[in-house]
Design a protein around this motif. Structure first.
Motif, PDB file in Angstrom:
ATOM      1  N   GLY A   1      39.832  38.641  49.157  1.00  0.00           N
ATOM      2  CA  GLY A   1      41.077  39.304  48.785  1.00  0.00           C
ATOM      3  C   GLY A   1      42.098  38.313  48.286  1.00  0.00           C
ATOM      4  O   GLY A   1      41.960  37.101  48.444  1.00  0.00           O
ATOM      5  N   LEU A   2      43.150  38.830  47.678  1.00  0.00           N
ATOM      6  CA  LEU A   2      44.184  37.985  47.110  1.00  0.00           C
ATOM      7  C   LEU A   2      45.538  38.600  47.423  1.00  0.00           C
ATOM      8  O   LEU A   2      45.745  39.798  47.243  1.00  0.00           O
ATOM      9  N   GLU A   3      46.457  37.769  47.905  1.00  0.00           N
ATOM     10  CA  GLU A   3      47.808  38.250  48.222  1.00  0.00           C
ATOM     11  C   GLU A   3      48.824  37.228  47.748  1.00  0.00           C
ATOM     12  O   GLU A   3      48.634  36.025  47.907  1.00  0.00           O
ATOM     13  N   PHE A   4      49.926  37.733  47.150  1.00  0.00           N
ATOM     14  CA  PHE A   4      51.021  36.882  46.700  1.00  0.00           C
ATOM     15  C   PHE A   4      52.233  37.160  47.556  1.00  0.00           C
ATOM     16  O   PHE A   4      52.566  38.308  47.830  1.00  0.00           O
ATOM     17  N   LEU A   5      52.926  36.107  47.975  1.00  0.00           N
ATOM     18  CA  LEU A   5      54.087  36.239  48.848  1.00  0.00           C
ATOM     19  C   LEU A   5      55.375  36.540  48.092  1.00  0.00           C
ATOM     20  O   LEU A   5      56.325  37.050  48.665  1.00  0.00           O
ATOM     21  N   SER A   6      55.423  36.219  46.792  1.00  0.00           N
ATOM     22  CA  SER A   6      56.634  36.472  46.005  1.00  0.00           C
ATOM     23  C   SER A   6      56.270  36.671  44.541  1.00  0.00           C
ATOM     24  O   SER A   6      55.119  36.523  44.157  1.00  0.00           O
ATOM     25  N   GLY A   7      57.267  36.979  43.731  1.00  0.00           N
ATOM     26  CA  GLY A   7      57.067  37.140  42.294  1.00  0.00           C
ATOM     27  C   GLY A   7      56.730  38.569  41.906  1.00  0.00           C
ATOM     28  O   GLY A   7      56.738  39.482  42.728  1.00  0.00           O
ATOM     29  N   GLU A   8      56.437  38.758  40.606  1.00  0.00           N
ATOM     30  CA  GLU A   8      56.153  40.081  40.062  1.00  0.00           C
ATOM     31  C   GLU A   8      54.937  40.740  40.695  1.00  0.00           C
ATOM     32  O   GLU A   8      54.835  41.959  40.734  1.00  0.00           O
ATOM     33  N   LEU A   9      54.004  39.937  41.164  1.00  0.00           N
ATOM     34  CA  LEU A   9      52.765  40.478  41.732  1.00  0.00           C
ATOM     35  C   LEU A   9      52.762  40.456  43.259  1.00  0.00           C
ATOM     36  O   LEU A   9      51.699  40.526  43.872  1.00  0.00           O
ATOM     37  N   LYS A  10      53.936  40.382  43.871  1.00  0.00           N
ATOM     38  CA  LYS A  10      54.029  40.304  45.329  1.00  0.00           C
ATOM     39  C   LYS A  10      53.200  41.411  45.974  1.00  0.00           C
ATOM     40  O   LYS A  10      53.267  42.566  45.590  1.00  0.00           O
ATOM     41  N   GLY A  11      52.382  41.014  46.968  1.00  0.00           N
ATOM     42  CA  GLY A  11      51.543  41.970  47.681  1.00  0.00           C
ATOM     43  C   GLY A  11      50.066  41.651  47.523  1.00  0.00           C
ATOM     44  O   GLY A  11      49.684  40.627  46.959  1.00  0.00           O
ATOM     45  N   SER A  12      49.214  42.560  48.030  1.00  0.00           N
ATOM     46  CA  SER A  12      47.758  42.380  47.968  1.00  0.00           C
ATOM     47  C   SER A  12      47.213  42.971  46.675  1.00  0.00           C
ATOM     48  O   SER A  12      47.707  43.985  46.187  1.00  0.00           O
ATOM     49  N   HIS A  13      46.165  42.320  46.152  1.00  0.00           N
ATOM     50  CA  HIS A  13      45.605  42.755  44.869  1.00  0.00           C
ATOM     51  C   HIS A  13      44.088  42.655  44.860  1.00  0.00           C
ATOM     52  O   HIS A  13      43.506  41.797  45.510  1.00  0.00           O
ATOM     53  N   ASP A  14      43.491  43.518  44.062  1.00  0.00           N
ATOM     54  CA  ASP A  14      42.084  43.390  43.707  1.00  0.00           C
ATOM     55  C   ASP A  14      42.086  42.325  42.604  1.00  0.00           C
ATOM     56  O   ASP A  14      42.648  42.547  41.528  1.00  0.00           O
ATOM     57  N   PRO A  15      41.489  41.146  42.855  1.00  0.00           N
ATOM     58  CA  PRO A  15      41.590  40.044  41.897  1.00  0.00           C
ATOM     59  C   PRO A  15      41.082  40.350  40.496  1.00  0.00           C
ATOM     60  O   PRO A  15      41.499  39.700  39.551  1.00  0.00           O
TER      61      PRO A  15
END
Length: 182
Positions: free
Chosen positions: A65-79
């Motif tokens: 899994g992939l998760e971003f802590l800040s920015g436009e894509l903040k949150g969990s994502h399907d890579p």
């Protein structure tokens, strides 16, 4: 289990050892059956363009899994999701646009006789050496490594290849102009 990898390298760098180690460890742990999420401060720190797309595909293949802590894509994502891919490409496109506009502005200013950049760090000796090394067909990067700044805040450091290019270009432009008799 939490493992922190920290790297202060440009996302343009070809080799990013900490990122490579984090992705490898994530894949190894995931292969043992444990759920793994790679957490990154911001997607811009992970990569740009095709490199980011390739990394996303590797994570997807390993079910990481992939998760971003800040920015436009903040949150969990399907890579490898479409939304992630499109949004991840935008900063690279924005950067290219800004770069192109900046270069156009510099060229426009030069044509009007404006100087671009900071204070001059070169002197006649540095220019003579740069011209000599250029005549030996050395690259700008190699020339910059051989030159040493002799004055100002950057005394003792090497100029950047861009500074060497500017210094040589300015010299070439000045010597190409015909002398005016008054």
């Amino acid at each position: 289990m939490t493992r922190v990898f920290s790297e202060k390298i440009s996302t343009r760098a070809r080799t990013r050892p900490e990122l490579e180690a984090a992705v490898k460890l994530a894949g190894d742990i995931r292969a043992s059956g444990v759920a793994v999420t790679l957490v990154v401060h911001e997607h811009k720190r992970l990569g740009r363009g095709i490199e980011l797309a390739l990394l996303a595909e590797e994570l997807k293949t390993n079910a990481v899994g992939l998760e971003f802590l800040s920015g436009e894509l903040k949150g969990s994502h399907d890579p490898s999701g479409t939304v992630f891919t499109v949004l991840a490409a935008l900063p690279g496109m924005e950067r290219e646009y800004i770069r192109d506009r900046t270069l156009e502005g510099h060229e426009f200013a030069r044509k009007r006789g404006k100087s671009i950049g900071g204070a001059s760090i070169g002197d006649d000796d540095m220019l003579a050496m740069a011209l000599h090394l250029r005549d030996q067909k050395m690259s700008l990067r190699d020339i910059a490594k051989k030159l040493v700044i002799t004055k100002g805040k950057k005394k003792g450091q090497h100029p950047s290849p861009a500074t060497v290019l500017r210094m040589l270009r300015d010299h070439d432009e000045q010597t190409a102009q015909p002398a005016h008799d008054e």
